[in-house]
Design an enzyme around this catalytic site. Structure first.
Site, short mmCIF file in Angstrom:
data_model
loop_
_atom_site.label_atom_id
_atom_site.label_comp_id
_atom_site.label_asym_id
_atom_site.label_seq_id
_atom_site.Cartn_x
_atom_site.Cartn_y
_atom_site.Cartn_z
N ARG A 1 -8.95 -17.16 5.39
CA ARG A 1 -8.75 -16.01 6.30
C ARG A 1 -7.49 -16.18 7.16
O ARG A 1 -6.89 -15.21 7.59
CB ARG A 1 -10.00 -15.81 7.18
CG ARG A 1 -9.83 -14.72 8.22
CD ARG A 1 -11.13 -14.08 8.72
NE ARG A 1 -12.25 -14.97 8.82
CZ ARG A 1 -12.42 -15.89 9.78
NH1 ARG A 1 -11.51 -16.05 10.72
NH2 ARG A 1 -13.48 -16.66 9.79
N TYR B 1 0.50 10.52 7.97
CA TYR B 1 -0.64 10.11 7.17
C TYR B 1 -1.93 10.39 7.94
O TYR B 1 -2.03 10.05 9.13
CB TYR B 1 -0.50 8.62 6.85
CG TYR B 1 -1.58 8.13 5.92
CD1 TYR B 1 -1.58 8.51 4.59
CD2 TYR B 1 -2.60 7.32 6.38
CE1 TYR B 1 -2.59 8.08 3.74
CE2 TYR B 1 -3.61 6.89 5.54
CZ TYR B 1 -3.59 7.27 4.22
OH TYR B 1 -4.59 6.86 3.38
N ASP C 1 6.54 3.24 9.34
CA ASP C 1 5.77 3.25 8.09
C ASP C 1 6.76 3.58 6.97
O ASP C 1 7.25 4.71 6.87
CB ASP C 1 4.65 4.30 8.19
CG ASP C 1 3.76 4.33 6.93
OD1 ASP C 1 4.21 3.90 5.87
OD2 ASP C 1 2.62 4.82 7.05
N LYS D 1 0.59 1.53 -2.77
CA LYS D 1 1.37 2.60 -3.37
C LYS D 1 2.48 2.02 -4.26
O LYS D 1 2.18 1.48 -5.31
CB LYS D 1 1.92 3.50 -2.26
CG LYS D 1 0.86 3.87 -1.19
CD LYS D 1 -0.28 4.70 -1.73
CE LYS D 1 -1.47 4.82 -0.77
NZ LYS D 1 -1.18 5.31 0.56
C1 LIG Z 1 -1.74 5.31 1.81
C2 LIG Z 1 -0.94 5.31 3.07
C3 LIG Z 1 -1.38 4.60 4.19
C4 LIG Z 1 -2.70 3.85 4.22
O1 LIG Z 1 -2.71 2.78 3.33
P1 LIG Z 1 -4.05 2.25 2.57
O2 LIG Z 1 -3.51 1.16 1.73
O3 LIG Z 1 -4.62 3.40 1.82
O4 LIG Z 1 -4.97 1.76 3.64
C5 LIG Z 1 -0.58 4.63 5.31
N1 LIG Z 1 0.59 5.33 5.34
C6 LIG Z 1 1.02 6.02 4.28
C7 LIG Z 1 2.31 6.76 4.37
C8 LIG Z 1 0.27 6.04 3.11
O5 LIG Z 1 0.70 6.75 2.06
#
Ligand SMILES: *Cc1c(COP(=O)(O)O)cnc(C)c1O
Length: 373
Positions: free
Chosen positions: A47, A99, A171, A196
């Site tokens: 962890r 998001y 982000d 992604k």
């Molecule tokens: C998918 C996504 C998230 C969240 O990520 P997860 O891996 O699904 O928890 C945050 N920001 C953006 C722009 C995303 O496309």
């Protein structure tokens, strides 16, 4: 070293024991230590950290030109760990278009940690300046934004944040460091959903934070992850590391496909508007051209005829799947307003596309037949 080379080699030293070129996956949850807890190879309990995750973190830090990275079990775990590490009483500025998970986190959970959110249009730098002047302690950018592809000027907002002593978080999931590197433009921390484009094959969840400096901000979030346990599984770290080797090559093909589809949609009589920063008509095109080396493979478009026409279009597609998420090899479409919960913020006539790695001709043919009703 150039980005493409880094992507192939960062965190990829051949295994010291066997010479294996593909890195080993260490599934161990615990590591032998001395009688007084002396660490032998830097690890103690999974962890806190583990060798496979550490390889991924080394690679992510290199790709974003940061000083250190922390991997998490999901993008939301990364985002939450960072935002909840802000001191109670902080006001954080969030994008009006963002998001959905961030919106829900800010509405339902951050207030419990004493963190207030103020949402505004981040493409309006003057509005960001005014909100900082009113006392915000942190700014969260998502550029291009989900799902309307709005563009914020990272360097200009970084300069403002610095002047006001506020921290800047970005982000970078949509762009990836292949196209945009916010730390080089003055951001303090970059966040990713590695689920992604890094994973790239719609088969592994993960998240990450990359820090410009290995400072107390980094230490606090590392400690929080250790205690609250949002770590990444070793196998997921390994799959993500495998995915990022081909990130630059995939992004190039993704972007080329998206450009062709954006142009096709923009010329279609059934399409009212296309949100894609690569189009010269896009409000954020000039800023995107300055801070990105290509315009990404996410786009959204509005269908003449409102919600019904949008749903009909999505329902008529044959090759393109109706599914959430993005960044995989396969092209996905989604009517965002239908999946955003009780209070959707996306327009009802809007469809979002994650353009994949098929041939653009096949994707355009599918969209053409779907729009022909
Ligand atoms: C998918 C996504 C998230 C969240 O990520 P997860 O891996 O699904 O928890 C945050 N920001 C953006 C722009 C995303 O496309």
């Amino acid at each position: 070293m150039r980005f493409e080379t880094l992507a192939v080699h960062a965190g990829g030293e051949p295994d010291a024991e066997t010479g294996a070129i593909a890195p080993p996956i260490h599934l161990a949850t615990t590591f032998r230590h001395g009688p007084a807890g002396e660490r032998r190879a830097g690890f103690e309990y999974v962890r806190e950290g583990n060798p496979t995750q550490e390889r991924l973190e080394t690679a992510l830090a290199a790709l974003e030109q940061g000083a250190a990275a922390l991997a998490f079990g999901s993008g939301m775990a990364a985002m939450t760990a960072l935002l909840e590490s802000l001191p109670a009483g902080t006001t954080v500025l969030l994008p009006a278009d963002c998001y959905t998970g961030l919106r829900v986190l800010a509405d339902e959970f951050l207030p419990r940690s004493g963190i207030r959110a103020h949402r505004l249009d981040m493409s309006d730098t003057a509005a960001v300046s005014a909100a900082l002047d009113a006392g915000a302690g942190a700014v969260w950018l998502e550029t291009p934004s989900n799902p309307q592809l709005q563009v914020a000027d990272i360097a200009a907002i970084a300069a403002l944040a610095r002047a006001y002593g506020a921290r800047l978080f970005c982000d970078n999931t949509f762009a990836t460091p292949a196209l945009q590197q916010p730390l080089t433009l003055g951001a303090d921390v970059v966040m990713h959903s590695t689920t992604k484009y890094f994973g790239g094959h719609s088969d592994v969840m993960g998240g990450a934070l990359v820090f410009a400096r290995r400072d107390t901000g980094y230490e606090q979030v590392a400690h929080r992850r250790h205690v609250t346990g949002g770590v990444l599984a070793p196998f997921n770290a390994w799959l993500t590391l495998r995915g990022l080797r081909s990130l630059p090559a995939r992004m190039q093909w993704h972007c080329a496909n998206a450009r062709r589809i954006a142009e096709f949609l923009a010329a279609h009589t059934r399409v009212a508007a296309v949100n894609y920063p690569g189009l010269t008509t896009h409000a954020g095109h000039a800023v995107a051209a300055r801070q990105m080396c290509d315009f990404g493979a996410m786009l959204s478009f509005r269908v003449n005829g409102g919600r019904d026409a949008a749903l009909t279009t999505a329902g008529r597609l044959q090759l393109i799947h109706n599914a959430t998420s993005l960044g995989g090899c396969e092209t996905l479409i989604e009517h965002r307003a239908s999946v955003e919960g009780a209070n959707p913020t996306s327009p009802q006539d809007l469809l979002r596309l994650s353009v994949g790695l098929e041939h653009a001709d096949d994707l355009i043919a599918d969209l053409a037949q779907a729009l022909d009703f």
